[in-house]
Design an enzyme around this catalytic site. Sequence first.
Site, PDB file in Angstrom:
ATOM      1  N   ASP A 192     102.181 -22.576   8.610  1.00 57.83           N
ATOM      2  CA  ASP A 192     100.930 -22.398   7.863  1.00 57.83           C
ATOM      3  C   ASP A 192     100.465 -20.949   7.907  1.00 57.83           C
ATOM      4  O   ASP A 192     100.465 -20.313   8.960  1.00 57.83           O
ATOM      5  CB  ASP A 192      99.830 -23.272   8.473  1.00 57.83           C
ATOM      6  CG  ASP A 192     100.163 -24.750   8.430  1.00 57.83           C
ATOM      7  OD1 ASP A 192     101.349 -25.100   8.494  1.00 57.83           O
ATOM      8  OD2 ASP A 192      99.228 -25.567   8.349  1.00 57.83           O
ATOM      9  N   HIS A 194      97.526 -20.199   5.597  1.00 51.56           N
ATOM     10  CA  HIS A 194      96.111 -20.490   5.312  1.00 51.56           C
ATOM     11  C   HIS A 194      95.318 -19.258   4.890  1.00 51.56           C
ATOM     12  O   HIS A 194      94.246 -18.967   5.423  1.00 51.56           O
ATOM     13  CB  HIS A 194      95.456 -21.147   6.522  1.00 51.56           C
ATOM     14  CG  HIS A 194      95.710 -22.624   6.602  1.00 51.56           C
ATOM     15  ND1 HIS A 194      95.345 -23.495   5.601  1.00 51.56           N
ATOM     16  CD2 HIS A 194      96.318 -23.382   7.560  1.00 51.56           C
ATOM     17  CE1 HIS A 194      95.703 -24.718   5.934  1.00 51.56           C
ATOM     18  NE2 HIS A 194      96.303 -24.683   7.115  1.00 51.56           N
ATOM     19  N   HIS A 254      97.799 -28.851   1.776  1.00 46.11           N
ATOM     20  CA  HIS A 254      96.757 -28.054   1.126  1.00 46.11           C
ATOM     21  C   HIS A 254      97.195 -27.521  -0.232  1.00 46.11           C
ATOM     22  O   HIS A 254      96.384 -26.887  -0.925  1.00 46.11           O
ATOM     23  CB  HIS A 254      96.338 -26.893   2.031  1.00 46.11           C
ATOM     24  CG  HIS A 254      95.349 -27.288   3.079  1.00 46.11           C
ATOM     25  ND1 HIS A 254      93.995 -27.087   2.954  1.00 46.11           N
ATOM     26  CD2 HIS A 254      95.515 -27.910   4.273  1.00 46.11           C
ATOM     27  CE1 HIS A 254      93.374 -27.547   4.021  1.00 46.11           C
ATOM     28  NE2 HIS A 254      94.286 -28.051   4.844  1.00 46.11           N
ATOM     29  N   HIS A 481     101.698 -27.809  10.072  1.00 49.27           N
ATOM     30  CA  HIS A 481     100.571 -28.730   9.919  1.00 49.27           C
ATOM     31  C   HIS A 481      99.588 -28.737  11.083  1.00 49.27           C
ATOM     32  O   HIS A 481      98.446 -29.157  10.910  1.00 49.27           O
ATOM     33  CB  HIS A 481     101.128 -30.138   9.689  1.00 49.27           C
ATOM     34  CG  HIS A 481     100.142 -31.141   9.164  1.00 49.27           C
ATOM     35  ND1 HIS A 481      99.253 -30.860   8.153  1.00 49.27           N
ATOM     36  CD2 HIS A 481      99.914 -32.445   9.507  1.00 49.27           C
ATOM     37  CE1 HIS A 481      98.536 -31.933   7.884  1.00 49.27           C
ATOM     38  NE2 HIS A 481      98.912 -32.901   8.696  1.00 49.27           N
ATOM     39  N   ASP A 658      81.799 -30.419 -11.621  1.00 47.84           N
ATOM     40  CA  ASP A 658      81.900 -29.134 -12.326  1.00 47.84           C
ATOM     41  C   ASP A 658      83.363 -28.887 -12.696  1.00 47.84           C
ATOM     42  O   ASP A 658      84.057 -28.087 -12.088  1.00 47.84           O
ATOM     43  CB  ASP A 658      81.372 -28.025 -11.411  1.00 47.84           C
ATOM     44  CG  ASP A 658      81.520 -26.643 -12.026  1.00 47.84           C
ATOM     45  OD1 ASP A 658      81.592 -26.555 -13.272  1.00 47.84           O
ATOM     46  OD2 ASP A 658      81.581 -25.663 -11.268  1.00 47.84           O
ATOM     47  N   ASP A 660      84.857 -27.422 -15.117  1.00 49.79           N
ATOM     48  CA  ASP A 660      85.307 -26.107 -15.599  1.00 49.79           C
ATOM     49  C   ASP A 660      85.104 -25.015 -14.560  1.00 49.79           C
ATOM     50  O   ASP A 660      85.338 -23.838 -14.827  1.00 49.79           O
ATOM     51  CB  ASP A 660      84.596 -25.737 -16.899  1.00 49.79           C
ATOM     52  CG  ASP A 660      83.085 -25.619 -16.721  1.00 49.79           C
ATOM     53  OD1 ASP A 660      82.596 -25.885 -15.591  1.00 49.79           O
ATOM     54  OD2 ASP A 660      82.403 -25.274 -17.697  1.00 49.79           O
ATOM     55  N   SER A 662      82.596 -23.561 -13.359  1.00 50.39           N
ATOM     56  CA  SER A 662      81.676 -22.500 -13.763  1.00 50.39           C
ATOM     57  C   SER A 662      80.560 -22.296 -12.748  1.00 50.39           C
ATOM     58  O   SER A 662      79.815 -21.322 -12.843  1.00 50.39           O
ATOM     59  CB  SER A 662      81.067 -22.848 -15.125  1.00 50.39           C
ATOM     60  OG  SER A 662      80.293 -24.039 -15.035  1.00 50.39           O
ATOM     61  N   ASP A 698      65.697 -28.372 -12.353  1.00 53.32           N
ATOM     62  CA  ASP A 698      66.189 -27.220 -13.123  1.00 53.32           C
ATOM     63  C   ASP A 698      65.138 -26.113 -13.045  1.00 53.32           C
ATOM     64  O   ASP A 698      64.375 -25.877 -13.979  1.00 53.32           O
ATOM     65  CB  ASP A 698      66.453 -27.639 -14.569  1.00 53.32           C
ATOM     66  CG  ASP A 698      67.010 -26.499 -15.403  1.00 53.32           C
ATOM     67  OD1 ASP A 698      67.564 -25.546 -14.802  1.00 53.32           O
ATOM     68  OD2 ASP A 698      66.895 -26.545 -16.637  1.00 53.32           O
ATOM     69  N   GLU A 709      70.289 -26.289  -6.858  1.00 54.49           N
ATOM     70  CA  GLU A 709      69.467 -27.282  -7.545  1.00 54.49           C
ATOM     71  C   GLU A 709      70.010 -28.699  -7.293  1.00 54.49           C
ATOM     72  O   GLU A 709      69.249 -29.663  -7.197  1.00 54.49           O
ATOM     73  CB  GLU A 709      69.440 -26.974  -9.039  1.00 54.49           C
ATOM     74  CG  GLU A 709      68.678 -25.692  -9.364  1.00 54.49           C
ATOM     75  CD  GLU A 709      68.840 -25.247 -10.813  1.00 54.49           C
ATOM     76  OE1 GLU A 709      67.988 -24.481 -11.301  1.00 54.49           O
ATOM     77  OE2 GLU A 709      69.832 -25.654 -11.453  1.00 54.49           O
TER      78      GLU A 709
END
Length: 721
Positions: A192, A194, A254, A481, A658, A660, A662, A698, A709
């Site tokens: 690993d 990482h 991972h 691992h 979420d 996308d 963003s 919001d 939020e």
Amino acid sequence: MGSGSSVNPTNYKYSLQKSENVQTLPDATHPAFKAAVLIQQWYRRYVARLEMRRRCTWRIFQSIEYACEQDQIKLHNFFSYLMDHFTPSSSKERDFISRMFISGESFKEAELEKYCDYESMEVPDSYTGPRLSFPLLPDHATALLEAFKQKQQLHARYVLNLLHETRKHLKQLPNISHVSTCYSEEVTVCGDLHGQLDDLFFIFYKNGLPSPSKSYVFNGDFVDRGKQSLEILIILFTFLLIYPKEVHLNRGNHEDHMVNLRYGFTKEVMQKYKVHGKKILKMIQNVFCWLPLATLIDQKVLIIHGGISDTTDLDMLHKIQRNKFISVLRGKKRKESNKDVEIQEINGESKVETESSESESDLSLSPQPRPAPSITNRLEFSKWLRQTVQEQIDWCRQLVDSESEPEEPTYSSVVSLTELDTQCWTHQEEWKQILDILWSDPMSQEGCRVNTVRGGGCYFGPDVTNKILEKYNLQFLIRSHECKHEGYEFCHNRKVLTIFSASNYYEIGSNRGAYVKLGPDLVPHFVQYQASKTAHTLTMTQRISRVEESAFRALREKLFAHTSALISAFKAYDKDNTGKISLSSWAMAVESVLHLGLPWRMLRPQLVRSTADGMLEYKSWLDDLAMEQRSQEHIQTSLLEVIYRNRSNLETIFRIIDRDHSGLISFEEFRQTWKLFSTHMNTELTDDGINDLVRSIDFNKDGNIDFNEFLEAFRLVKQSQ
């Protein structure tokens, strides 16, 4: 008559002179002797105490790490449960759920290339980083190494181009790579990394760069946790394309986009490539599922990331269509009784979207929908099963033979098609094979049992190792691992070797990194290192103290996050409502809540102030924990406890919604997700109520919800309960 021995006068005189010159040692009562013994005893006790502290610290870090992995798997099991018990009330809800949790995991070939079109991207003249042209040359790799040492960033066009070429190459590789020491002096195996780029630089500095005479096997877990995971991927993929016969990459647990949502890689990519990060993540997600599953050295040494189980079958692993398992966490079917879903998965088809019907089991099969007969009629169902599978085989062959298909067959698809006539495995069986080799750990006891500590894979004993080695005529296994204090560790009578290459994994000074070199004799030679310069300047005591401080800080956060549950557990031991419990009761209560398997009595002096009567005022103790956390976060204590306990899960949920990446979710996504949760919690929340909640959180009125939020919504609902 008698016998005797004569003494040479010269020798006798010499021995007398010698004995006169020898100084006798002082006896046990001599002050110098006593002083030496006391110093020796003191030093041994000092070293023993340091080792005890180190081992306790190690247990804390490892227990918290594995508990977090458990939470990750539990979270996805929770989503599977929600999906099983949620009935969409409209096509809009059905489309949303399908897009979020079921479909969208993979693009078709043409769609993916169009989405990740790197050729349309222009590299500005102001760009001063490295430039790549294909086919790649060793100079390109050298330029990348130097650029990353200078903290430069590779342009998104070159990143996508590199991922595209890597994917093309990986698709032609078998599930199990084969390496021979005949073509190079030795093979270097790394564990690993990482995201710790300094460790990779150090390995190349000490051992040399990949070349025709220097082969490498990198055994998975290249990403997550560290801050330079993407740079490591770019370097490894570059060397893979330059030296395809000398560089070999195995998939780790991972290399999974669902795991990346929790452990930092997704966030890292989006921060470094704000404009094209979504495209890069989509390509990486697709590259990960094409990584080989194992490597064999001289047909004698098997290299896998996690481990094995009593059902591990290398023949099955060799033939599995590995790219189907984009996320191993999503591989398990939600309903095993759903036979037509199972049949569909046997034939390599993934169910993307269900038709709007009352019956969940009425799923369609490509190329033409065929309703399944009742399972109670075994003869009819068996006949339908054989006929359906044969149709799918013929259909798959037509796809391969069709001239209209521009993509040449991959290695794994050819294997799966040629073997499908003689043997078929269920999706569940294939999924378990991959889950076991990516997530399992060895144990000292005999047998094989579920790995409840990590939440995935299994624990396998020495008998399981011997069985697999004998079955496939192997000498030993190499796996990774698990973080090891010295960077490597043998177990199972030296037949299982764990190699871990990320030094200072938990904290600076916590562990060494290591890699292993194998020559034609297959005798392992280890190289250990500390990539951090700071670690070299610290004494052993300073290193242990620093790591210990970090471990107990993490443990106090864990305790604070479960304040409410701890109070209930303490009250169960406080029968007379005195507000006090014994220290042994404290230890049992804490373990009953946290389930970390830690030696709480040994850790108690670091967590609880000693008292004269041996009793603990538990409310005062919890208040002290709260004060410590409030000094870092100026938030209401009750809310802070909830956030500490749920933040990782909430952040993962937010990133799943979420899609996308963003950093924002729309009102509609929030509404549908909240409906899903409220159904599970049996909470009646009307559309108007959800709309009011959306508007109230919001804060900046931009029509979207960011993570802070989202936490506020969680707080409001928590307060209302």
